[in-house]
Design a protein around this motif. Structure first.
Motif, PDB file in Angstrom:
ATOM      1  N   GLY A  48       0.782  -1.230   0.000  1.00  0.00           N
ATOM      2  CA  GLY A  48       0.000   0.000   0.000  1.00  0.00           C
ATOM      3  C   GLY A  48       0.809   1.272   0.000  1.00  0.00           C
ATOM      4  O   GLY A  48       0.274   2.359   0.247  1.00  0.00           O
ATOM      5  N   ILE A  49       2.113   1.185  -0.290  1.00  0.00           N
ATOM      6  CA  ILE A  49       2.981   2.373  -0.304  1.00  0.00           C
ATOM      7  C   ILE A  49       3.378   2.682  -1.743  1.00  0.00           C
ATOM      8  O   ILE A  49       3.960   1.846  -2.422  1.00  0.00           O
ATOM      9  CB  ILE A  49       4.245   2.156   0.548  1.00  0.00           C
ATOM     10  N   GLU A  50       3.089   3.895  -2.188  1.00  0.00           N
ATOM     11  CA  GLU A  50       3.374   4.277  -3.563  1.00  0.00           C
ATOM     12  C   GLU A  50       4.472   5.328  -3.684  1.00  0.00           C
ATOM     13  O   GLU A  50       4.934   5.613  -4.788  1.00  0.00           O
ATOM     14  CB  GLU A  50       2.103   4.804  -4.236  1.00  0.00           C
ATOM     15  N   ASN A  51       4.893   5.924  -2.569  1.00  0.00           N
ATOM     16  CA  ASN A  51       5.904   6.985  -2.599  1.00  0.00           C
ATOM     17  C   ASN A  51       7.249   6.411  -2.164  1.00  0.00           C
ATOM     18  O   ASN A  51       7.432   6.028  -1.004  1.00  0.00           O
ATOM     19  CB  ASN A  51       5.489   8.129  -1.681  1.00  0.00           C
ATOM     20  N   ILE A  52       8.175   6.347  -3.097  1.00  0.00           N
ATOM     21  CA  ILE A  52       9.471   5.716  -2.897  1.00  0.00           C
ATOM     22  C   ILE A  52      10.554   6.788  -2.847  1.00  0.00           C
ATOM     23  O   ILE A  52      10.612   7.676  -3.709  1.00  0.00           O
ATOM     24  CB  ILE A  52       9.790   4.736  -4.049  1.00  0.00           C
ATOM     25  N   ILE A  53      11.409   6.724  -1.833  1.00  0.00           N
ATOM     26  CA  ILE A  53      12.568   7.610  -1.728  1.00  0.00           C
ATOM     27  C   ILE A  53      13.816   6.731  -1.825  1.00  0.00           C
ATOM     28  O   ILE A  53      14.026   5.866  -0.975  1.00  0.00           O
ATOM     29  CB  ILE A  53      12.562   8.378  -0.398  1.00  0.00           C
ATOM     30  N   ILE A  54      14.604   6.938  -2.854  1.00  0.00           N
ATOM     31  CA  ILE A  54      15.813   6.139  -3.051  1.00  0.00           C
ATOM     32  C   ILE A  54      17.033   7.006  -2.753  1.00  0.00           C
ATOM     33  O   ILE A  54      17.224   8.055  -3.380  1.00  0.00           O
ATOM     34  CB  ILE A  54      15.884   5.566  -4.474  1.00  0.00           C
ATOM     35  N   VAL A  55      17.822   6.578  -1.783  1.00  0.00           N
ATOM     36  CA  VAL A  55      19.048   7.288  -1.413  1.00  0.00           C
ATOM     37  C   VAL A  55      20.182   6.700  -2.251  1.00  0.00           C
ATOM     38  O   VAL A  55      20.565   5.544  -2.067  1.00  0.00           O
ATOM     39  CB  VAL A  55      19.352   7.136   0.093  1.00  0.00           C
ATOM     40  N   THR A  56      20.697   7.483  -3.172  1.00  0.00           N
ATOM     41  CA  THR A  56      21.696   6.991  -4.118  1.00  0.00           C
ATOM     42  C   THR A  56      23.063   7.607  -3.839  1.00  0.00           C
ATOM     43  O   THR A  56      23.222   8.465  -2.978  1.00  0.00           O
ATOM     44  CB  THR A  56      21.287   7.312  -5.565  1.00  0.00           C
ATOM     45  N   GLY A  57      24.053   7.137  -4.604  1.00  0.00           N
ATOM     46  CA  GLY A  57      25.407   7.666  -4.521  1.00  0.00           C
ATOM     47  C   GLY A  57      25.997   7.742  -5.917  1.00  0.00           C
ATOM     48  O   GLY A  57      25.296   7.613  -6.923  1.00  0.00           O
ATOM     49  N   ARG A  58      27.292   7.920  -5.987  1.00  0.00           N
ATOM     50  CA  ARG A  58      27.961   7.990  -7.286  1.00  0.00           C
ATOM     51  C   ARG A  58      27.781   6.678  -8.047  1.00  0.00           C
ATOM     52  O   ARG A  58      27.817   5.590  -7.462  1.00  0.00           O
ATOM     53  CB  ARG A  58      29.453   8.262  -7.095  1.00  0.00           C
ATOM     54  N   ALA A  99      11.310   9.490  -5.734  1.00  0.00           N
ATOM     55  CA  ALA A  99      12.163  10.660  -5.514  1.00  0.00           C
ATOM     56  C   ALA A  99      13.561  10.165  -5.164  1.00  0.00           C
ATOM     57  O   ALA A  99      13.716   9.100  -4.558  1.00  0.00           O
ATOM     58  CB  ALA A  99      11.606  11.528  -4.386  1.00  0.00           C
ATOM     59  N   TYR A 100      14.570  10.944  -5.554  1.00  0.00           N
ATOM     60  CA  TYR A 100      15.958  10.545  -5.327  1.00  0.00           C
ATOM     61  C   TYR A 100      16.680  11.616  -4.532  1.00  0.00           C
ATOM     62  O   TYR A 100      16.437  12.810  -4.695  1.00  0.00           O
ATOM     63  CB  TYR A 100      16.684  10.323  -6.658  1.00  0.00           C
ATOM     64  N   ILE A 101      17.563  11.164  -3.664  1.00  0.00           N
ATOM     65  CA  ILE A 101      18.424  12.081  -2.931  1.00  0.00           C
ATOM     66  C   ILE A 101      19.808  11.449  -2.830  1.00  0.00           C
ATOM     67  O   ILE A 101      19.928  10.230  -2.688  1.00  0.00           O
ATOM     68  CB  ILE A 101      17.843  12.425  -1.543  1.00  0.00           C
ATOM     69  N   ARG A 102      20.843  12.255  -2.899  1.00  0.00           N
ATOM     70  CA  ARG A 102      22.213  11.749  -2.970  1.00  0.00           C
ATOM     71  C   ARG A 102      22.852  11.689  -1.578  1.00  0.00           C
ATOM     72  O   ARG A 102      22.812  12.668  -0.832  1.00  0.00           O
ATOM     73  CB  ARG A 102      23.045  12.650  -3.884  1.00  0.00           C
ATOM     74  N   GLN A 103      23.400  10.538  -1.253  1.00  0.00           N
ATOM     75  CA  GLN A 103      24.282  10.407  -0.091  1.00  0.00           C
ATOM     76  C   GLN A 103      25.696  10.596  -0.631  1.00  0.00           C
ATOM     77  O   GLN A 103      26.204   9.743  -1.347  1.00  0.00           O
ATOM     78  CB  GLN A 103      24.120   9.045   0.581  1.00  0.00           C
ATOM     79  N   LYS A 104      26.325  11.703  -0.299  1.00  0.00           N
ATOM     80  CA  LYS A 104      27.570  12.091  -0.950  1.00  0.00           C
ATOM     81  C   LYS A 104      28.709  11.123  -0.699  1.00  0.00           C
ATOM     82  O   LYS A 104      29.597  10.969  -1.532  1.00  0.00           O
ATOM     83  CB  LYS A 104      27.953  13.507  -0.526  1.00  0.00           C
ATOM     84  N   GLU A 105      28.715  10.477   0.462  1.00  0.00           N
ATOM     85  CA  GLU A 105      29.705   9.443   0.732  1.00  0.00           C
ATOM     86  C   GLU A 105      29.055   8.379   1.605  1.00  0.00           C
ATOM     87  O   GLU A 105      28.187   8.690   2.419  1.00  0.00           O
ATOM     88  CB  GLU A 105      30.950  10.014   1.411  1.00  0.00           C
ATOM     89  N   PRO A 106      29.436   7.102   1.417  1.00  0.00           N
ATOM     90  CA  PRO A 106      28.811   6.021   2.193  1.00  0.00           C
ATOM     91  C   PRO A 106      29.245   6.078   3.654  1.00  0.00           C
ATOM     92  O   PRO A 106      30.372   5.726   3.996  1.00  0.00           O
ATOM     93  CB  PRO A 106      29.323   4.755   1.493  1.00  0.00           C
ATOM     94  N   LYS A 117      15.644  12.707   5.562  1.00  0.00           N
ATOM     95  CA  LYS A 117      14.800  13.388   6.549  1.00  0.00           C
ATOM     96  C   LYS A 117      13.842  14.392   5.918  1.00  0.00           C
ATOM     97  O   LYS A 117      12.632  14.380   6.188  1.00  0.00           O
ATOM     98  CB  LYS A 117      15.674  14.076   7.596  1.00  0.00           C
ATOM     99  N   ASN A 118      14.342  15.301   5.092  1.00  0.00           N
ATOM    100  CA  ASN A 118      13.497  16.358   4.545  1.00  0.00           C
ATOM    101  C   ASN A 118      12.441  15.835   3.588  1.00  0.00           C
ATOM    102  O   ASN A 118      11.358  16.428   3.456  1.00  0.00           O
ATOM    103  CB  ASN A 118      14.360  17.412   3.854  1.00  0.00           C
ATOM    104  N   LEU A 119      12.735  14.734   2.912  1.00  0.00           N
ATOM    105  CA  LEU A 119      11.748  14.149   2.002  1.00  0.00           C
ATOM    106  C   LEU A 119      10.682  13.356   2.765  1.00  0.00           C
ATOM    107  O   LEU A 119       9.538  13.276   2.326  1.00  0.00           O
ATOM    108  CB  LEU A 119      12.444  13.241   0.984  1.00  0.00           C
ATOM    109  N   VAL A 120      11.049  12.785   3.892  1.00  0.00           N
ATOM    110  CA  VAL A 120      10.092  12.015   4.690  1.00  0.00           C
ATOM    111  C   VAL A 120       9.138  12.939   5.431  1.00  0.00           C
ATOM    112  O   VAL A 120       7.917  12.729   5.448  1.00  0.00           O
ATOM    113  CB  VAL A 120      10.826  11.107   5.704  1.00  0.00           C
ATOM    114  N   GLY A 121       9.678  13.978   6.066  1.00  0.00           N
ATOM    115  CA  GLY A 121       8.846  14.873   6.846  1.00  0.00           C
ATOM    116  C   GLY A 121       8.551  14.317   8.227  1.00  0.00           C
ATOM    117  O   GLY A 121       9.194  13.374   8.693  1.00  0.00           O
ATOM    118  N   ASP A 122       7.537  14.879   8.864  1.00  0.00           N
ATOM    119  CA  ASP A 122       7.211  14.541  10.245  1.00  0.00           C
ATOM    120  C   ASP A 122       6.109  13.489  10.301  1.00  0.00           C
ATOM    121  O   ASP A 122       4.986  13.747  10.741  1.00  0.00           O
ATOM    122  CB  ASP A 122       6.780  15.808  11.000  1.00  0.00           C
TER     123      ASP A 122
END
Length: 289
Positions: A48-58, A99-106, A117-122
């Motif tokens: 039942g979850i349609e909103n995906i946040i993928i934390v990516t890197g290089r 939605a995608y957000i970059r983790q600059k280093e592992p 955090k900012n994409l998830v919200g409260d």
């Protein structure tokens, strides 16, 4: 509250599968005809979850391309009359909102979660590690969501492991409170078999309250310079209860070479289009030996 978002940490280097992962993300390694990460995304959708946040890197652009629209490929398939393949490709991009957000280093799993955090919200949210492929009648993530609704707190998936393997997992100290549910007293990161408080290992499925972000921000890095989610959960445990759920289903650790091979074989045997011929082939191998 309804769980509407799931975070996929996908910034790891995938060193256990080198050289295959030198030029492609480990999350894009195929299991039969789908990349590993797609199994997790489909589990989230079935839960039942349609909103995906993928934390990516290089070097993770292939993940974004996979879930994006491919006009050239779609036009090619349409021109060739391959409508079944066309629909399958379109289904990938239509499955979910990504939605995608970059983790600059592992810097560890905890840091990957904090980056979102900012994409998830409260609001409460899910975390799913794509390496853990789980086959079950009721999706594992949905089992956790139902447990979250019952207890109103963070829930983590656990699985019993051999005591000699406790050093490979986060292990919980707990007391049983219901069918498959445990009240967590403490969490220990990769204890030796002699020091492990139980054999219930933390698996890559979580429902977390937004309080985890504040606790991760106040958690020190470990000796390797990484922020561990387990350590953040230990801080959270001081202010909120956390429930562990011994989920129903079969897990494959697709980040392990042997388990990856097992997953390939067993998932193929579950496929109506492959099972009969593949089983015949496997039996022929046994006869040869």
């Amino acid at each position: 509250m309804r769980i509407e978002k799931v975070v996929f940490p996908a910034a790891g280097m995938g060193t256990r599968f080198l050289p295959a992962t030198k030029a492609q993300p480990k999350e894009m390694l195929p299991l039969i005809d789908k990349p590993i990460i797609q199994y997790g995304v489909e589990e989230a959708l079935k839960s039942g979850i349609e909103n995906i946040i993928i934390v990516t890197g290089r070097g993770k652009n292939a993940i974004e391309d996979h879930f994006d629209v491919s006009f050239e490929l779609e036009r090619f398939l349409e021109e060739k009359g391959k409508m079944r393949e066309l629909q399958e490709i379109r289904n990938i991009s239509d499955l979910v909102n990504v939605a995608y957000i970059r983790q600059k280093e592992p810097m560890g799993l905890g840091h990957a979660v904090l980056v979102a955090k900012n994409l998830v919200g409260d609001e409460p949210f899910a975390v799913l590690l794509a390496d853990d492929i789980i086959e079950s009648k009721v999706p594992c993530l949905k089992q956790l969501i139902l447990t979250h609704r019952k207890y109103g707190c963070s829930v983590i998936a656990v699985e019993r492991v051999e005591r000699k393997r406790t050093r490979d997992y986060g292990i919980i100290d707990c007391g049983k409170i219901g069918d498959g549910a445990y009240e967590i007293k403490d969490l220990v990161e990769k204890p030796s078999p002699s020091e492990a408080p139980s054999t219930l290992a933390i698996i890559g499925r979580y429902i977390l309250t937004p309080a985890i972000f504040r606790n991760l921000e106040n958690t020190a890095l470990d000796k390797r310079g990484e922020l561990q989610l387990t350590n953040g959960l230990r801080r959270l445990l001081k202010e909120e209860r956390i429930i562990a759920l011994e989920f129903e289903g079969r897990r494959y650790d697709a980040g392990n070479k042997l388990e990856y091979l097992k997953a390939t074989v067993e998932l193929a045997l579950n496929r109506k289009d492959l099972a009969k011929d593949f089983w015949r082939y496997l039996r022929s191998l046994a006869l040869r030996k």
